[in-house]
Design a protein around this motif. Structure first.
Motif, PDB file in Angstrom:
ATOM      1  N   PHE A  17      13.074 -14.059  89.146  1.00  0.00           N
ATOM      2  CA  PHE A  17      12.757 -13.395  87.893  1.00  0.00           C
ATOM      3  C   PHE A  17      13.670 -12.188  87.662  1.00  0.00           C
ATOM      4  O   PHE A  17      14.131 -11.952  86.546  1.00  0.00           O
ATOM      5  CB  PHE A  17      11.288 -12.963  87.878  1.00  0.00           C
ATOM      6  N   LEU A  21      16.203 -11.423  84.594  1.00  0.00           N
ATOM      7  CA  LEU A  21      16.222 -10.170  83.824  1.00  0.00           C
ATOM      8  C   LEU A  21      17.637  -9.618  83.752  1.00  0.00           C
ATOM      9  O   LEU A  21      18.104  -9.174  82.707  1.00  0.00           O
ATOM     10  CB  LEU A  21      15.331  -9.123  84.498  1.00  0.00           C
ATOM     11  N   GLU A  24      20.045 -11.991  81.662  1.00  0.00           N
ATOM     12  CA  GLU A  24      19.731 -11.926  80.235  1.00  0.00           C
ATOM     13  C   GLU A  24      20.152 -10.587  79.632  1.00  0.00           C
ATOM     14  O   GLU A  24      20.405 -10.492  78.440  1.00  0.00           O
ATOM     15  CB  GLU A  24      18.231 -12.112  80.013  1.00  0.00           C
ATOM     16  N   ILE A  28      22.129  -8.578  75.513  1.00  0.00           N
ATOM     17  CA  ILE A  28      21.682  -7.524  74.607  1.00  0.00           C
ATOM     18  C   ILE A  28      22.900  -6.860  73.988  1.00  0.00           C
ATOM     19  O   ILE A  28      23.872  -6.563  74.680  1.00  0.00           O
ATOM     20  CB  ILE A  28      20.852  -6.469  75.373  1.00  0.00           C
ATOM     21  N   LYS A  29      22.825  -6.642  72.687  1.00  0.00           N
ATOM     22  CA  LYS A  29      23.965  -6.013  72.017  1.00  0.00           C
ATOM     23  C   LYS A  29      24.121  -4.575  72.502  1.00  0.00           C
ATOM     24  O   LYS A  29      23.133  -3.867  72.678  1.00  0.00           O
ATOM     25  CB  LYS A  29      23.740  -6.028  70.508  1.00  0.00           C
ATOM     26  N   SER A  31      24.778  -0.696  72.457  1.00  0.00           N
ATOM     27  CA  SER A  31      24.511   0.336  71.459  1.00  0.00           C
ATOM     28  C   SER A  31      24.981   1.652  72.043  1.00  0.00           C
ATOM     29  O   SER A  31      24.877   1.891  73.238  1.00  0.00           O
ATOM     30  CB  SER A  31      23.020   0.376  71.158  1.00  0.00           C
ATOM     31  N   ALA A  33      23.956   4.532  70.725  1.00  0.00           N
ATOM     32  CA  ALA A  33      23.063   5.546  70.184  1.00  0.00           C
ATOM     33  C   ALA A  33      22.636   6.544  71.255  1.00  0.00           C
ATOM     34  O   ALA A  33      22.469   7.716  71.000  1.00  0.00           O
ATOM     35  CB  ALA A  33      21.834   4.898  69.570  1.00  0.00           C
ATOM     36  N   PRO A  38      20.189   0.092  75.506  1.00  0.00           N
ATOM     37  CA  PRO A  38      19.051  -0.811  75.701  1.00  0.00           C
ATOM     38  C   PRO A  38      19.153  -1.689  76.952  1.00  0.00           C
ATOM     39  O   PRO A  38      18.176  -2.340  77.305  1.00  0.00           O
ATOM     40  CB  PRO A  38      19.059  -1.659  74.426  1.00  0.00           C
ATOM     41  N   VAL A  45      14.791  -2.143  86.142  1.00  0.00           N
ATOM     42  CA  VAL A  45      13.591  -2.876  86.535  1.00  0.00           C
ATOM     43  C   VAL A  45      13.975  -4.078  87.395  1.00  0.00           C
ATOM     44  O   VAL A  45      13.345  -4.361  88.415  1.00  0.00           O
ATOM     45  CB  VAL A  45      12.788  -3.311  85.288  1.00  0.00           C
TER      46      VAL A  45
ATOM     47  N   SER B 174       8.532  -5.670  82.255  1.00  0.00           N
ATOM     48  CA  SER B 174       9.523  -6.626  81.738  1.00  0.00           C
ATOM     49  C   SER B 174       8.996  -7.358  80.513  1.00  0.00           C
ATOM     50  O   SER B 174       9.763  -7.660  79.603  1.00  0.00           O
ATOM     51  CB  SER B 174       9.936  -7.667  82.785  1.00  0.00           C
ATOM     52  N   PHE B 175       7.685  -7.665  80.497  1.00  0.00           N
ATOM     53  CA  PHE B 175       7.160  -8.349  79.310  1.00  0.00           C
ATOM     54  C   PHE B 175       7.271  -7.458  78.080  1.00  0.00           C
ATOM     55  O   PHE B 175       7.383  -7.951  76.959  1.00  0.00           O
ATOM     56  CB  PHE B 175       5.704  -8.767  79.527  1.00  0.00           C
ATOM     57  N   PHE B 177       9.726  -5.597  77.377  1.00  0.00           N
ATOM     58  CA  PHE B 177      11.104  -5.559  76.864  1.00  0.00           C
ATOM     59  C   PHE B 177      11.281  -6.505  75.681  1.00  0.00           C
ATOM     60  O   PHE B 177      12.104  -6.272  74.811  1.00  0.00           O
ATOM     61  CB  PHE B 177      12.111  -5.960  77.946  1.00  0.00           C
ATOM     62  N   ASP B 181      14.173  -3.332  70.446  1.00  0.00           N
ATOM     63  CA  ASP B 181      14.307  -2.062  71.147  1.00  0.00           C
ATOM     64  C   ASP B 181      14.226  -0.958  70.108  1.00  0.00           C
ATOM     65  O   ASP B 181      14.983  -0.936  69.142  1.00  0.00           O
ATOM     66  CB  ASP B 181      15.654  -2.048  71.879  1.00  0.00           C
ATOM     67  N   LEU B 183      14.944   2.212  69.978  1.00  0.00           N
ATOM     68  CA  LEU B 183      15.982   3.205  69.742  1.00  0.00           C
ATOM     69  C   LEU B 183      17.249   2.610  69.144  1.00  0.00           C
ATOM     70  O   LEU B 183      17.955   3.253  68.393  1.00  0.00           O
ATOM     71  CB  LEU B 183      16.306   3.949  71.040  1.00  0.00           C
ATOM     72  N   SER B 184      17.567   1.354  69.520  1.00  0.00           N
ATOM     73  CA  SER B 184      18.813   0.805  69.003  1.00  0.00           C
ATOM     74  C   SER B 184      18.572  -0.255  67.931  1.00  0.00           C
ATOM     75  O   SER B 184      19.502  -0.689  67.273  1.00  0.00           O
ATOM     76  CB  SER B 184      19.637   0.199  70.141  1.00  0.00           C
ATOM     77  N   TYR B 186      18.023  -3.314  68.257  1.00  0.00           N
ATOM     78  CA  TYR B 186      18.463  -4.660  68.605  1.00  0.00           C
ATOM     79  C   TYR B 186      17.326  -5.382  69.317  1.00  0.00           C
ATOM     80  O   TYR B 186      16.517  -4.747  70.000  1.00  0.00           O
ATOM     81  CB  TYR B 186      19.673  -4.613  69.530  1.00  0.00           C
ATOM     82  N   THR B 187      17.289  -6.707  69.173  1.00  0.00           N
ATOM     83  CA  THR B 187      16.239  -7.440  69.896  1.00  0.00           C
ATOM     84  C   THR B 187      16.695  -7.704  71.327  1.00  0.00           C
ATOM     85  O   THR B 187      17.890  -7.817  71.609  1.00  0.00           O
ATOM     86  CB  THR B 187      15.927  -8.781  69.226  1.00  0.00           C
ATOM     87  N   ARG B 188      15.696  -7.782  72.209  1.00  0.00           N
ATOM     88  CA  ARG B 188      15.990  -8.071  73.612  1.00  0.00           C
ATOM     89  C   ARG B 188      15.105  -9.217  74.082  1.00  0.00           C
ATOM     90  O   ARG B 188      13.940  -9.302  73.709  1.00  0.00           O
ATOM     91  CB  ARG B 188      15.694  -6.843  74.481  1.00  0.00           C
ATOM     92  N   TYR B 189      15.640 -10.035  74.940  1.00  0.00           N
ATOM     93  CA  TYR B 189      14.867 -11.071  75.629  1.00  0.00           C
ATOM     94  C   TYR B 189      14.041 -11.963  74.708  1.00  0.00           C
ATOM     95  O   TYR B 189      12.958 -12.392  75.076  1.00  0.00           O
ATOM     96  CB  TYR B 189      13.938 -10.435  76.674  1.00  0.00           C
ATOM     97  N   MET B 191      15.368 -14.733  73.464  1.00  0.00           N
ATOM     98  CA  MET B 191      15.919 -16.056  73.698  1.00  0.00           C
ATOM     99  C   MET B 191      16.008 -16.871  72.399  1.00  0.00           C
ATOM    100  O   MET B 191      15.817 -18.080  72.398  1.00  0.00           O
ATOM    101  CB  MET B 191      15.041 -16.820  74.707  1.00  0.00           C
TER     102      MET B 191
END
Lengths: 165, 510
Positions: A17, A21, A24, A28-29, A31, A33, A38, A45, B174-175, B177, B181, B183-184, B186-189, B191
Motif C-alpha cells: 500500500f 501511495l 501514485e 499529482i500535478k 504546485s 503555491a 501536494p 505517509v 491516506s484515505f 488524500f 487538495d 491548497l493547490s 489539484y485532485t489527488r488519488y 485514479m
C-alpha cells in the motif's frame, strides 16, 4: 490464523500500500503555491507506513516459534481460512444491493436485501420454518415501505424510486 | 449568564421534544447488546437533515447521552453489557440482580449516570470557554502540533499494539488524500474516477467502518453460534422480587457514595478528553480505582453498590470530556463524537475555537442541552424501564438488518449519491478485515478526519515561515505538544515491552 501470521500478512499489505501511495504521488500535478506542495504529505505517509510495516514484519518473524505454538494449540477449524457462507453471501448481497438500487428502487431492493440478510443471520435451517418465513417477510417488506414513506413524507427526502417511480 | 441564554434557546417545544426523544432512543439502543450510541446516531443522522442546526445537534447529543447510560439496563438484568462502556457495571450489577436487588441496582446506576453526566457538564461549561480562548491564539503550526498529539494518542491508546494503531491511523490519513487538495486545488488519488473528485464522504465511511463491519462479523460468526437460550430467572421475575421506594437508594447512601462518584467522575472526564479511548476504558479504570481504594475490596464483584457507582459515574462523565475536545478543538475522540462532528458538518458548522467567537449562542445552547439531556435521562430511564426491558427480547437477527436499512438511507442522503452506498460497503469490508487482523478502528477514523487539518496547518505554517522549521521550535506551545507526542510514544512502547516480557516469562514458566 495466529496473531504472528496475521501481522506478517498485514505488514506485507502495508508495504504494498505504501508503494502504491508513493508511485501514485507522481501523478499529482506539481504546485508551487507552498514549499511542500501536494505531493509531500502522501510521500511522508508512505514512508512512515513502510517503516512501521517493516517493524510489524520484523516482530512477527522474530516471534515465529511462539506463533507456531499458538497455532498448534488452536482447534483445526480456526487454523485455516475456511469458506464462510453467511459472510461471503452477506458481502455479495451488499454489493448486489448497490448495483440494483438505481434500477429497482429503494423499496424493492431494500425489501429483498433485508429478507436475505435476516436469514443469513438467523440460525441455519430457519428458512424451512413457516413461522420465521412469515415474520421475516413482514418485517422486511414493512420496514422498507415504512422507511421510504417516512423520509418522503416527513422529511421530503427522495430515495431512489426505480421502477415503482 | 450565557448559560441562562442557552437555556432560553433550548426551551422551545421542538427542541425539548427532540431532546426527550433522542435520550429515549439513545437509552434503548444502549440497552440492546450489540447496538450502541453510535449505531443510533448513524440511523438518526438523516432525520436531522431537515432540522435547524441547533435542533439537529441537540438531538444527536441527547442520543449520545442516553446511549452511554442505557447499557446499564442489560448489564444489570442480563449480565451482558449493552455497550462496552458498561462492562464494569455487570461485575456488581448482575450479582445484585441475582440476589433480588435488581431495582436497587438499576436505580443506583441511573442516579449515578446522572451524577457523572452532570459533573462533566459543569466542568464542560467552565473549562471549554477557557480552552477555546486559549486555542484561538494558536497559530497554524501550534495547531499542527496539537493535532499531531491527538493522532498519536489515539493510535497509542486504542487497543492493540502501537505499531498497529499508527498503521491504522496512517491508512485513515491516506484515505483522506483522495479528492481535491485544498491548497493547490489539484485532485489527488482519484485514479480518474469522477465520483472520487470530492473525496470520501465522512458519513458513509463512518457507517461502513462501524455498522456494516458489525453485520459482517455477525454473519461470519453464525457458524459458531450456539442456539441455546440463556436460562435463569426471567427479567420480569427479577423486577418483582423486591419492593423499593424511588431509586432504592437513601439520601444517606447517596451522599456516602459521593466519595466514590467524584473521583470516578474525574477519571471519566480525563479519559473523555484524551482522544481514542472513551467510555469503554473509563468504566473499567474507575472500577479498578474504587476497588483498590476501598476498605473492603473483597466485596467488589459480589453485588456491591460501590462497583455500580464507579462504573456508571465514569462512563457518563466521559461524554462531557469528549465534548470538551470536540467543541473547543474540533477533534473527535471516538466513533460517537465523530458522528457528532458529521452532524455539525451536515449543517455547515465546524466545531472549534472559532465557533466560540462566531456563534457563542449556539455553544451555550449546546451546553444547556447537555445538562437537560442528563436530566431527561434520569427521568426517562427510571420511568421507562419496563418498556426498555421488553425491547431487550427482540432478537438481534432482525434488528441489525433493520439498522443497515437505515444506514443505506443515511449514506445515500449525505450527498444524494448512490455511489456513497458503495463507499459504505467498501469501508464495511475494510473495517471488518482490519478488526479480524487486530487493527483498532478508531485511529483510522480519527486519522481520516484530522488529516486535512494536519496537512493544511503544516503547509500553511511553512508558507508563512517560507519553508523554515525553526519558528515552530521557538513556540513554547508547539514544543510542549511535540514533547507530549514523543512522551506518549515512548511510554506506550515501554508499556508494551513490559507486557511482552511478562507474557514471554509466563510462557516460559508454563
Amino acid at each position: 490464523m495466529s496473531n504472528g501470521r496475521k501481522n506478517l500478512y498485514s505488514g506485507i499489505f502495508f508495504i504494498l500500500f505504501s508503494a502504491f501511495l508513493f508511485i501514485e504521488s507522481f501523478n499529482i500535478k506539481m504546485s508551487t503555491a507552498d514549499a511542500l506542495g501536494p505531493q509531500f504529505f502522501p510521500r511522508l505517509v508512505a514512508f512512515l507506513m513502510l517503516v512501521l510495516a517493516l517493524i510489524l514484519i520484523f516482530l512477527s518473524v522474530k516471534n515465529w516459534n511462539q506463533a507456531k505454538a499458538e497455532e498448534a494449540a488452536m482447534p483445526a477449524e480456526k487454523r485455516k481460512i475456511t469458506f464462510n457462507f453467511p459472510l461471503v453471501a452477506s458481502i455479495v448481497l451488499l454489493l448486489a444491493y448497490f448495483l440494483v438500487l438505481q434500477h429497482l428502487g429503494f423499496m424493492i431492493s431494500t425489501a429483498v436485501y433485508l429478507f436475505c440478510q435476516m436469514f443469513l443471520l438467523l440460525p441455519q435451517g430457519s428458512f424451512k420454518k413457516p413461522r420465521y418465513l412469515v415474520i421475516v417477510t413482514l418485517v422486511s417488506v414493512g420496514l422498507s415501505v415504512f422507511i421510504y414513506y417516512l423520509f418522503l413524507l416527513a422529511f421530503s427526502i427522495f430515495l431512489p424510486a426505480g421502477i415503482l417511480g | 449568564m450565557d448559560l441562562m441564554n442557552g437555556f432560553l434557546d433550548i426551551f422551545q417545544p421542538s427542541i425539548l421534544w427532540l431532546l426527550l426523544a433522542g435520550t429515549a432512543v439513545g437509552i434503548l439502543f444502549g440497552a440492546i447488546p450489540g447496538l450502541s450510541a453510535f449505531t443510533c446516531m448513524a440511523i438518526m443522522l438523516p432525520l436531522t437533515f431537515s432540522m435547524e442546526p441547533l435542533q439537529g445537534i441537540c438531538f444527536l447529543l441527547a442520543i449520545y447521552v442516553g446511549g452511554c447510560s442505557g447499557g446499564l439496563i442489560s448489564a444489570i438484568l442480563l449480565g451482558i453489557p449493552g455497550t462496552p462502556s458498561s462492562i464494569a457495571t455487570c461485575f456488581d450489577g448482575y450479582p445484585m440482580a441475582q440476589k433480588g436487588q435488581a431495582r436497587r441496582a438499576l436505580g443506583t446506576g441511573v442516579v449515578f449516570s446522572f451524577v457523572g453526566g452532570t459533573i462533566s457538564a459543569i466542568v464542560l461549561v467552565f473549562l471549554a470557554p477557557i480552552i477555546a480562548q486559549f486555542a484561538l491564539k494558536f497559530s497554524p503550526y501550534e495547531y499542527f502540533t496539537v493535532i499531531l498529539f491527538a493522532l498519536t494518542t489515539v493510535a497509542s491508546l486504542s487497543e492493540g499494539s502501537i505499531v498497529k494503531g499508527l498503521l491504522s491511523c496512517l491508512l485513515g490519513i491516506s484515505f483522506a488524500f483522495v479528492g481535491i487538495d485544498k491548497l493547490s486545488a489539484y485532485t489527488r488519488y482519484t485514479m480518474g474516477v469522477h465520483d472520487l473528485a470530492n473525496g470520501f464522504n465522512l458519513v458513509p465511511l463512518l457507517i461502513g467502518v462501524f455498522a456494516v463491519s458489525q453485520i459482517l462479523e455477525n454473519a461470519a460468526s453464525r457458524k459458531y453460534a450456539k442456539a441455546s437460550e440463556k436460562s435463569g430467572p426471567s427479567q420480569k421475575d427479577l423486577m418483582k422480587t423486591e419492593k423499593v421506594k424511588g431509586f432504592g437508594l437513601s439520601w444517606k447512601e447517596f451522599f456516602y457514595q459521593m466519595r466514590n462518584a467524584i473521583p470516578c467522575g474525574a477519571i471519566g472526564l480525563v479519559i473523555g478528553i484524551l482522544p481514542g479511548i472513551g467510555g469503554n476504558v473509563s468504566n473499567l479504570m474507575a472500577y479498578a480505582y474504587c476497588k483498590n481504594r476501598s476498605k473492603t475490596p473483597e466485596k467488589f464483584g459480589t453485588g456491591f453498590i460501590d462497583g455500580i457507582v464507579a462504573s456508571e459515574t465514569a462512563n457518563n462523565a466521559t461524554v462531557g470530556g469528549a465534548l470538551i475536545v470536540l467543541l473547543t478543538l474540533g477533534i473527535p475522540g471516538d466513533n460517537a463524537t465523530a458522528m457528532m462532528l458529521a452532524g455539525f458538518q451536515l449543517h455547515g458548522i465546524a466545531p472549534g475555537p472559532l465557533l466560540f467567537r462566531t456563534n457563542a449562542e449556539m455553544i451555550y445552547a449546546i451546553f444547556a442541552a447537555f445538562l437537560f439531556a442528563n436530566l431527561a435521562m434520569l427521568i426517562i430511564e427510571f420511568f421507562g424501564l419496563p418498556v426498555f426491558i421488553k425491547m431487550l427480547s427482540v432478537p438481534g437477527s432482525y434488528l441489525l438488518p433493520a439498522v443497515i436499512a437505515f444506514c443505506f438511507v443515511g449514506s445515500f442522503c449525505a450527498n444524494n449519491r448512490v455511489f456513497d452506498i458503495f463507499v459504505m460497503i467498501l469501508f464495511g469490508l475494510i473495517g471488518f478485515i482490519m478488526k479480524r487482523f487486530g487493527f483498532p478502528l478508531a485511529p483510522l477514523v480519527v486519522g481520516f478526519i484530522l488529516a486535512p487539518m494536519l496537512e493544511e496547518n503544516l503547509r500553511r505554517s511553512l508558507m508563512r515561515t517560507e519553508g523554515s522549521l525553526i519558528p515552530i521550535l521557538q513556540s513554547p506551545i508547539a514544543v510542549v505538544f511535540l514533547l507530549l507526542t514523543l512522551v506518549t510514544v515512548i511510554l506506550t512502547i515501554r508499556k508494551e515491552l513490559k507486557n511482552y516480557r511478562q507474557s514471554k516469562a509466563q510462557a516460559a514458566a508454563a
